[in-house]
Design a protein around this motif. Structure first.
Motif, PDB file in Angstrom:
ATOM      1  N   PRO A 122       0.820  -1.215   0.000  1.00 34.42           N
ATOM      2  CA  PRO A 122       0.000   0.000   0.000  1.00 34.42           C
ATOM      3  C   PRO A 122       0.856   1.267   0.000  1.00 34.42           C
ATOM      4  O   PRO A 122       1.970   1.256   0.524  1.00 34.42           O
ATOM      5  CB  PRO A 122      -0.801  -0.127   1.292  1.00 34.42           C
ATOM      6  N   LYS A 123       0.323   2.332  -0.581  1.00 30.87           N
ATOM      7  CA  LYS A 123       1.058   3.590  -0.798  1.00 30.87           C
ATOM      8  C   LYS A 123       2.216   3.391  -1.766  1.00 30.87           C
ATOM      9  O   LYS A 123       3.190   4.157  -1.731  1.00 30.87           O
ATOM     10  CB  LYS A 123       1.559   4.190   0.524  1.00 30.87           C
ATOM     11  N   PHE A 124       2.145   2.337  -2.583  1.00 25.17           N
ATOM     12  CA  PHE A 124       3.158   2.061  -3.607  1.00 25.17           C
ATOM     13  C   PHE A 124       4.534   1.830  -3.011  1.00 25.17           C
ATOM     14  O   PHE A 124       5.559   2.125  -3.616  1.00 25.17           O
ATOM     15  CB  PHE A 124       3.221   3.206  -4.635  1.00 25.17           C
ATOM     16  N   ARG A 125       4.561   1.307  -1.776  1.00 23.99           N
ATOM     17  CA  ARG A 125       5.861   1.087  -1.138  1.00 23.99           C
ATOM     18  C   ARG A 125       6.527  -0.188  -1.635  1.00 23.99           C
ATOM     19  O   ARG A 125       5.879  -1.137  -2.068  1.00 23.99           O
ATOM     20  CB  ARG A 125       5.705   1.045   0.390  1.00 23.99           C
ATOM     21  N   PHE A 126       7.852  -0.222  -1.550  1.00 27.43           N
ATOM     22  CA  PHE A 126       8.658  -1.378  -1.912  1.00 27.43           C
ATOM     23  C   PHE A 126       8.458  -2.451  -0.851  1.00 27.43           C
ATOM     24  O   PHE A 126       8.682  -2.206   0.340  1.00 27.43           O
ATOM     25  CB  PHE A 126      10.125  -0.958  -1.982  1.00 27.43           C
ATOM     26  N   ASP A 127       8.025  -3.642  -1.272  1.00 28.14           N
ATOM     27  CA  ASP A 127       7.706  -4.714  -0.326  1.00 28.14           C
ATOM     28  C   ASP A 127       8.895  -5.682  -0.262  1.00 28.14           C
ATOM     29  O   ASP A 127       8.947  -6.680  -0.982  1.00 28.14           O
ATOM     30  CB  ASP A 127       6.432  -5.426  -0.796  1.00 28.14           C
ATOM     31  N   LYS A 128       9.813  -5.354   0.618  1.00 26.14           N
ATOM     32  CA  LYS A 128      11.065  -6.112   0.751  1.00 26.14           C
ATOM     33  C   LYS A 128      10.822  -7.609   0.923  1.00 26.14           C
ATOM     34  O   LYS A 128      11.407  -8.439   0.235  1.00 26.14           O
ATOM     35  CB  LYS A 128      11.824  -5.536   1.956  1.00 26.14           C
ATOM     36  N   GLN A 129       9.902  -7.949   1.840  1.00 30.64           N
ATOM     37  CA  GLN A 129       9.686  -9.365   2.138  1.00 30.64           C
ATOM     38  C   GLN A 129       9.095 -10.104   0.944  1.00 30.64           C
ATOM     39  O   GLN A 129       9.501 -11.232   0.639  1.00 30.64           O
ATOM     40  CB  GLN A 129       8.784  -9.512   3.376  1.00 30.64           C
ATOM     41  N   ALA A 130       8.179  -9.463   0.236  1.00 32.10           N
ATOM     42  CA  ALA A 130       7.562 -10.107  -0.930  1.00 32.10           C
ATOM     43  C   ALA A 130       8.607 -10.361  -2.018  1.00 32.10           C
ATOM     44  O   ALA A 130       8.584 -11.395  -2.692  1.00 32.10           O
ATOM     45  CB  ALA A 130       6.428  -9.238  -1.467  1.00 32.10           C
TER      46      ALA A 130
END
Ligand SMILES: *Cc1c(COP(=O)(O)O)cnc(C)c1O
Length: 350
Positions: A122-130
């Motif tokens: 959400p909020k176009f954040r970088f999803d490190k874990q994904a």
């Protein structure tokens, strides 16, 4: 990191084309080696295949050794070379985020390399874990774009570095828009992360999309591979000349960036005032993503008045969104004037 282990087999074994001009590195001479026409100087001559003058100039401006720099026919060439040099067709894969720049997937498709897509948080954040979860033993590269196109936001530095740290493949960071952000970007981390490739371009802040010139910054081992695989004369003499001129007049570029950032604020503020505008996403780039209540209608309304914006409403997480490039003061004024008229016509009827 062992770059050699990442390479495609055929590239590891490749003997590159050796051009006449790579072998002779002296100054003026009687050039009877390249079957050029002796008339019509200076463009009768092949350009410098290694772009030494231009690279030295960029190297001193960016404070990065020449060995860490690759120049190509737009950043698109660097992206393609990463596939051709490192990804075994039909076997390897890369990771790309959605929504982001479409070129990584197109290049992967052309090279028959699979793409594993990872959604932004959400909020176009970088999803490190994904991203970490998506990496498997055939993953050769992770492509990210920061500030991201089309969402406009920068990614969290620590999160990106953490992926670079724990990944054996290439961490490619596309910084086409970095000069419009206040961020230092990832160049300061090149030395620490030998698997990091930072892409920049002359197409945006330098206002030279027409000459096709892109830069890749990386460990010298990676740069050597890309240089070996590229076409010998991939950057034309005209392009090298124009880029040199721009680099010598960079004051103008800095003024353009300043103006574009001011105009970005102007457009953001104006957009927030329209009833049909649902959300204006914060931007670190030279464009603004905006969510409206009827994107196709706004898009067509503007198009009918010869104002062309980018309809991104069919992309994941971008329902309702248009991407607006910041133009010059006049262009932005026209754009906003048409939106005001649109608002008068349609806000009441909704
Ligand atoms: C515009 C853009 C580029 C620039 O590509 P060139 O081939 O250098 O013109 C690169 N990456 C992204 C994400 C862009 O939006």
């Amino acid at each position: 990191m062992k770059i050699d282990k990442l390479l495609r087999n055929n590239i590891r074994k490749l003997t590159p084309y050796s051009s006449a001009r790579t072998e002779y590195r002296g100054g003026d001479a009687v050039f009877l080696d390249a079957n050029e026409n002796p008339y019509n100087p200076p463009f009768n001559r092949y350009p410098d295949p290694l772009q030494n003058d231009l690279k030295s100039k960029i190297s001193s401006l960016r404070n990065i050794p020449v060995e860490n720099l690759f120049l190509g026919n737009g950043s698109d060439e660097a992206i393609d070379l990463i596939f051709r040099s490192f990804c075994e067709p039909g076997r390897d894969n890369v990771i790309s985020l959605v929504p982001s720049y479409g070129m990584y997937t197109v290049c992967a498709d052309i090279n028959d390399v699979a793409v594993k897509t990872v959604s932004l948080a959400p909020k176009f954040r970088f999803d490190k874990q994904a991203v970490l979860n998506a990496i498997d033993r055939h993953t050769k590269a992770v492509f990210i774009c920061s500030p991201n196109n089309p969402t406009g936001n920068l990614f969290n530095e620590a999160d990106v570095l953490e992926v670079a740290e724990s990944f054996d493949g290439l961490m490619v960071v596309d910084e086409a828009y970095i000069d419009f952000s206040g961020s230092r970007g990832f160049l300061p981390f090149l030395e620490r992360y030998s698997n990091m490739v930072v892409l920049q371009t002359f197409s945006k802040a330098w206002a030279l999309a027409g000459i096709r010139l892109g830069m890749a910054f990386a460990d010298p081992e990676i740069i050597r591979v890309m240089t070996k695989v590229k076409y010998p004369y991939n950057v034309s003499a005209l392009t090298q000349q124009m880029a040199m001129k721009a680099l010598n007049e960079s004051g103008e570029r800095n003024r353009w960036i300043e103006t574009i950032r001011e105009q970005r604020i102007r457009i953001e503020e104006a957009l927030k005032g329209f009833e049909f505008v649902e959300e204006v996403f914060p931007s670190d780039a030279n464009f603004i993503l905006v969510r409206v209540n009827d994107p196709d209608r706004v898009y067509q309304y503007l198009l009918n008045r010869k104002v062309v914006v980018r309809n991104r409403s069919k992309l994941p997480m971008c329902a309702g969104c248009l991407r607006i490039t910041v133009g010059n003061e006049n262009e932005n004024g026209l754009f906003l004037k048409h939106l005001e008229a649109y608002g008068r016509e349609f806000d009441k009827s909704n």
